[in-house]
Motif scaffolding. Structure first.
Motif, PDB file in Angstrom:
ATOM      1  N   ALA A  99      10.778   1.406   0.242  1.00 23.32           N
ATOM      2  CA  ALA A  99      10.660   1.317  -1.219  1.00 23.32           C
ATOM      3  C   ALA A  99      10.452  -0.118  -1.701  1.00 23.32           C
ATOM      4  O   ALA A  99       9.694  -0.355  -2.633  1.00 23.32           O
ATOM      5  CB  ALA A  99      11.890   1.927  -1.887  1.00 23.32           C
ATOM      6  N   ARG A 104       5.608   3.212  -4.078  1.00 22.42           N
ATOM      7  CA  ARG A 104       6.443   4.414  -4.137  1.00 22.42           C
ATOM      8  C   ARG A 104       7.923   4.050  -4.009  1.00 22.42           C
ATOM      9  O   ARG A 104       8.339   3.415  -3.060  1.00 22.42           O
ATOM     10  CB  ARG A 104       6.064   5.393  -3.034  1.00 22.42           C
ATOM     11  N   GLN A 105       8.704   4.506  -4.991  1.00 22.49           N
ATOM     12  CA  GLN A 105      10.144   4.245  -5.010  1.00 22.49           C
ATOM     13  C   GLN A 105      10.967   5.520  -4.845  1.00 22.49           C
ATOM     14  O   GLN A 105      12.175   5.447  -4.659  1.00 22.49           O
ATOM     15  CB  GLN A 105      10.522   3.567  -6.336  1.00 22.49           C
ATOM     16  N   THR A 106      10.301   6.659  -4.941  1.00 24.93           N
ATOM     17  CA  THR A 106      11.018   7.938  -4.901  1.00 24.93           C
ATOM     18  C   THR A 106      10.397   8.852  -3.853  1.00 24.93           C
ATOM     19  O   THR A 106       9.243   8.672  -3.460  1.00 24.93           O
ATOM     20  CB  THR A 106      10.936   8.648  -6.266  1.00 24.93           C
ATOM     21  N   PRO A 107      11.150   9.860  -3.399  1.00 21.32           N
ATOM     22  CA  PRO A 107      10.591  10.827  -2.446  1.00 21.32           C
ATOM     23  C   PRO A 107       9.492  11.656  -3.111  1.00 21.32           C
ATOM     24  O   PRO A 107       9.430  11.759  -4.332  1.00 21.32           O
ATOM     25  CB  PRO A 107      11.777  11.724  -2.094  1.00 21.32           C
ATOM     26  N   PHE A 108       8.632  12.254  -2.284  1.00 27.44           N
ATOM     27  CA  PHE A 108       7.626  13.180  -2.805  1.00 27.44           C
ATOM     28  C   PHE A 108       7.740  14.510  -2.080  1.00 27.44           C
ATOM     29  O   PHE A 108       8.253  14.584  -0.968  1.00 27.44           O
ATOM     30  CB  PHE A 108       6.207  12.603  -2.710  1.00 27.44           C
ATOM     31  N   SER A 109       7.273  15.548  -2.735  1.00 30.18           N
ATOM     32  CA  SER A 109       7.313  16.891  -2.159  1.00 30.18           C
ATOM     33  C   SER A 109       6.449  16.951  -0.910  1.00 30.18           C
ATOM     34  O   SER A 109       5.319  16.454  -0.894  1.00 30.18           O
ATOM     35  CB  SER A 109       6.801  17.920  -3.171  1.00 30.18           C
ATOM     36  N   PHE A 143      10.941  17.136   1.427  1.00 29.47           N
ATOM     37  CA  PHE A 143      10.625  15.882   0.751  1.00 29.47           C
ATOM     38  C   PHE A 143      10.504  14.764   1.772  1.00 29.47           C
ATOM     39  O   PHE A 143      11.180  14.773   2.789  1.00 29.47           O
ATOM     40  CB  PHE A 143      11.720  15.501  -0.268  1.00 29.47           C
ATOM     41  N   GLU A 145      10.870  10.625   2.069  1.00 23.99           N
ATOM     42  CA  GLU A 145      11.441   9.441   1.425  1.00 23.99           C
ATOM     43  C   GLU A 145      10.615   8.192   1.730  1.00 23.99           C
ATOM     44  O   GLU A 145      10.033   8.094   2.808  1.00 23.99           O
ATOM     45  CB  GLU A 145      12.861   9.195   1.971  1.00 23.99           C
ATOM     46  N   PRO A 146      10.615   7.208   0.831  1.00 26.39           N
ATOM     47  CA  PRO A 146      10.022   5.911   1.175  1.00 26.39           C
ATOM     48  C   PRO A 146      10.692   5.382   2.450  1.00 26.39           C
ATOM     49  O   PRO A 146      11.902   5.517   2.625  1.00 26.39           O
ATOM     50  CB  PRO A 146      10.363   5.034  -0.028  1.00 26.39           C
TER      51      PRO A 146
END
Length: 197
Positions: A99, A104-109, A143, A145-146
């Motif tokens: 992060a 990108r600072q947040t997880p993505f699907s 998900f 994560e970074p």
């Protein structure tokens, strides 16, 4: 067609010799179907579809069943597999930048929602990197994560631009101008579906 008939039709496309690592076979699917355990039967068919390439019609039938059962994740997965049957499979080992080092600072699907750009070695007429878009499905995790690492599947927007990929090749993921992560190509398989005449 109702759900049990759809699942029965899909199961008929699976050879009796095909078994998962856990020794699940199409006979197990039939057992669950006989007890009206449709969701379990669908899940087992999805697993069997990962063991041996199955025709586009298998995945289309499962997608229809998942849609009728309102199982959104299964529906998305079966549609993804329809795409792969049509366009081929690309799997890679992706490592995201932490992060603090990336946008990108947040997880993505992990369920095929993200469609980042990729530097796969293509160039513009002036010699600059030409980025290509591909959807991304993270295997076995909801998900990413970074800073995380996972096996992913890629669904190129224009598959013809990706034909040169080979296992072992390193490609770079971008969500903006900076690199979001790097991936090592694990597998590249040509389509199983026959093109329309």
């Amino acid at each position: 067609m109702d759900v049990p008939k759809l699942l029965e039709a899909a199961s008929l496309l699976v050879s009796e010799e095909v078994a998962t690592k856990n020794d699940i076979t199409v006979n197990d699917v039939w057992e669950y179907l006989s007890h009206d355990e449709w969701e379990v039967a669908l899940g087992l068919l999805e697993e069997l579809g990962d063991v041996h390439p199955l025709p586009l019609s298998f995945w289309e039938t499962l997608a229809t069943a998942a849609e009728q059962m309102r199982l959104e994740t299964s529906l998305a997965w079966c549609r993804w597999r329809c795409y792969e049957a049509h366009n081929g499979v690309i799997r890679a080992d992706l490592t995201l930048r932490p992060a603090g080092e990336a946008r990108r600072q947040t997880p993505f699907s992990g369920a095929g929602v993200l469609r980042p750009m990729w530097d796969i070695g293509n160039r513009t007429a002036t010699g600059e990197p030409a980025l290509n878009i591909a959807g991304l499905w993270v295997e076995f995790t909801p998900f990413m994560e970074p800073g995380g690492r996972a096996t992913v599947r890629l669904a190129p927007l224009d598959p013809s631009q990706w034909q040169h990929l080979q296992p072992g090749q390193v490609i770079t993921m971008h969500e903006d101008r900076s690199a979001a992560g790097t991936a090592v190509v694990l597998e590249v398989h040509r389509p199983t579906a026959k093109p329309a005449a």
